[in-house]
Scaffold this active site. Structure first.
Site, PDB file in Angstrom:
ATOM      1  N   ASP A  79     -14.260  14.226 -40.793  1.00 55.13           N
ATOM      2  CA  ASP A  79     -13.867  12.810 -40.832  1.00 55.13           C
ATOM      3  C   ASP A  79     -14.344  12.121 -39.556  1.00 55.13           C
ATOM      4  O   ASP A  79     -13.852  12.415 -38.451  1.00 55.13           O
ATOM      5  CB  ASP A  79     -12.344  12.699 -40.962  1.00 55.13           C
ATOM      6  N   ARG A 126      -9.159   1.696 -49.973  1.00 62.36           N
ATOM      7  CA  ARG A 126      -9.351   2.001 -51.387  1.00 62.36           C
ATOM      8  C   ARG A 126      -8.031   1.850 -52.124  1.00 62.36           C
ATOM      9  O   ARG A 126      -7.028   2.487 -51.759  1.00 62.36           O
ATOM     10  CB  ARG A 126      -9.863   3.425 -51.524  1.00 62.36           C
ATOM     11  N   THR A 179      -6.812   1.624 -58.717  1.00 60.79           N
ATOM     12  CA  THR A 179      -8.135   1.333 -59.297  1.00 60.79           C
ATOM     13  C   THR A 179      -9.244   2.142 -58.610  1.00 60.79           C
ATOM     14  O   THR A 179     -10.350   2.246 -59.141  1.00 60.79           O
ATOM     15  CB  THR A 179      -8.478  -0.159 -59.133  1.00 60.79           C
ATOM     16  N   ASP A 222     -11.553  10.223 -37.526  1.00 57.88           N
ATOM     17  CA  ASP A 222     -10.651  11.144 -36.826  1.00 57.88           C
ATOM     18  C   ASP A 222     -11.326  11.796 -35.632  1.00 57.88           C
ATOM     19  O   ASP A 222     -10.719  11.953 -34.563  1.00 57.88           O
ATOM     20  CB  ASP A 222     -10.146  12.227 -37.790  1.00 57.88           C
TER      21      ASP A 222
HETATM   22  N1  URA Z   1     -16.002   9.803 -44.416  1.00 61.96           N
HETATM   23  C1  URA Z   1     -16.045  10.685 -43.399  1.00 61.96           C
HETATM   24  O1  URA Z   1     -15.610  10.390 -42.299  1.00 61.96           O
HETATM   25  N2  URA Z   1     -16.574  11.902 -43.616  1.00 61.96           N
HETATM   26  C2  URA Z   1     -17.061  12.278 -44.816  1.00 61.96           C
HETATM   27  O2  URA Z   1     -17.549  13.401 -44.943  1.00 61.96           O
HETATM   28  C3  URA Z   1     -17.015  11.347 -45.869  1.00 61.96           C
HETATM   29  C4  URA Z   1     -16.476  10.110 -45.653  1.00 61.96           C
END
Ligand code: URA
Length: 209
Positions: free
Chosen positions: A200, A104, A108, A203
């Site tokens: 995430d 990202r 922008t 992760d």
């Molecule tokens: N990406 C992720 O890994 N978890 C989220 O909750 C949103 C985007």
């Protein structure tokens, strides 16, 4: 308007519960995502066309059915999409795998492609675009656009967990792409995380952070 299919098979739902749990460690998380990906692939391929062929059993000649139609391409969106590839390949081992990487732009806030490597015949393949978390939908929509720009004609989007916001964006931008999810959650929080979600996905899959 594309369809949203919630894959509510009990085994999928059971495993997703443990994937969500913050006490599930990296090894188990990875294994569960792999297993859910296999189960989801089983459901997603329900509409594959079949054709009749003639074979000989040890007892008699008979007609029986085999998968017909287009070959499959898997397109994980980097990096978390990688976690679902092997599980799908368990059922569709001959699928080719392309990769799309997006980041990202901090100014922008738009997704920018940094890596795209695809099978040469994507126009002739049924593509499954893979992103475990459909959050804002920005990455998935941009990845689908990137694939269409390179000739892709037929795609499904496969996610573990979706936010309503992400579903809406993909449906608006790509009404021809059906979406398959294990769960639709409540909303996106101010940090862009799906609530309740699983945190995430990248992760937790790779043990980073
Ligand atoms: N990406 C992720 O890994 N978890 C989220 O909750 C949103 C985007």
């Amino acid at each position: 308007m594309s369809r949203v299919n919630v894959l509510d098979h009990p085994l999928i739902q059971h495993k997703v519960t443990f994937i969500r749990d913050k006490n599930t460690g990296t090894k188990e998380f990875r294994e569960l995502v792999d297993e859910v990906a296999t189960l989801m692939a089983y459901e997603i391929t329900r509409d594959m066309p079949l054709e009749e062929t003639t074979i000989e059993t040890p007892v008699a000649t008979c007609t029986s059915r085999v998968i017909a139609g287009k070959k499959v391409g898997l397109i994980p969106i980097l990096r978390a999409g990688l976690g679902m590839v092997d599980g799908i390949l368990q059922l569709i081992p001959a699928a080719k795998v392309g990769h799309v990487g997006l980041y990202r732009d901090p100014e922008t806030l738009q997704p920018v492609e940094y890596y795209v490597k695809l099978p040469s015949d994507i126009a002739e393949r049924e593509l499954i675009v893979i992103d475990p978390m459909l959050a804002t939908g920005g990455s998935a929509a941009a990845a689908i656009t990137a694939l269409k720009n390179r000739g892709a004609k037929s795609m499904k989007l496969m996610c573990l967990i979706a936010a309503p916001e992400g579903i809406k964006l993909v449906q608006e931008e790509h009404p021809d792409v059906d979406i398959y999810v294990a769960a639709i959650d409540e909303y996106l929080n101010d940090h862009g995380y799906i609530v309740p979600g699983l945190g995430d996905a990248g992760d937790r899959l790779f043990g980073t952070k």
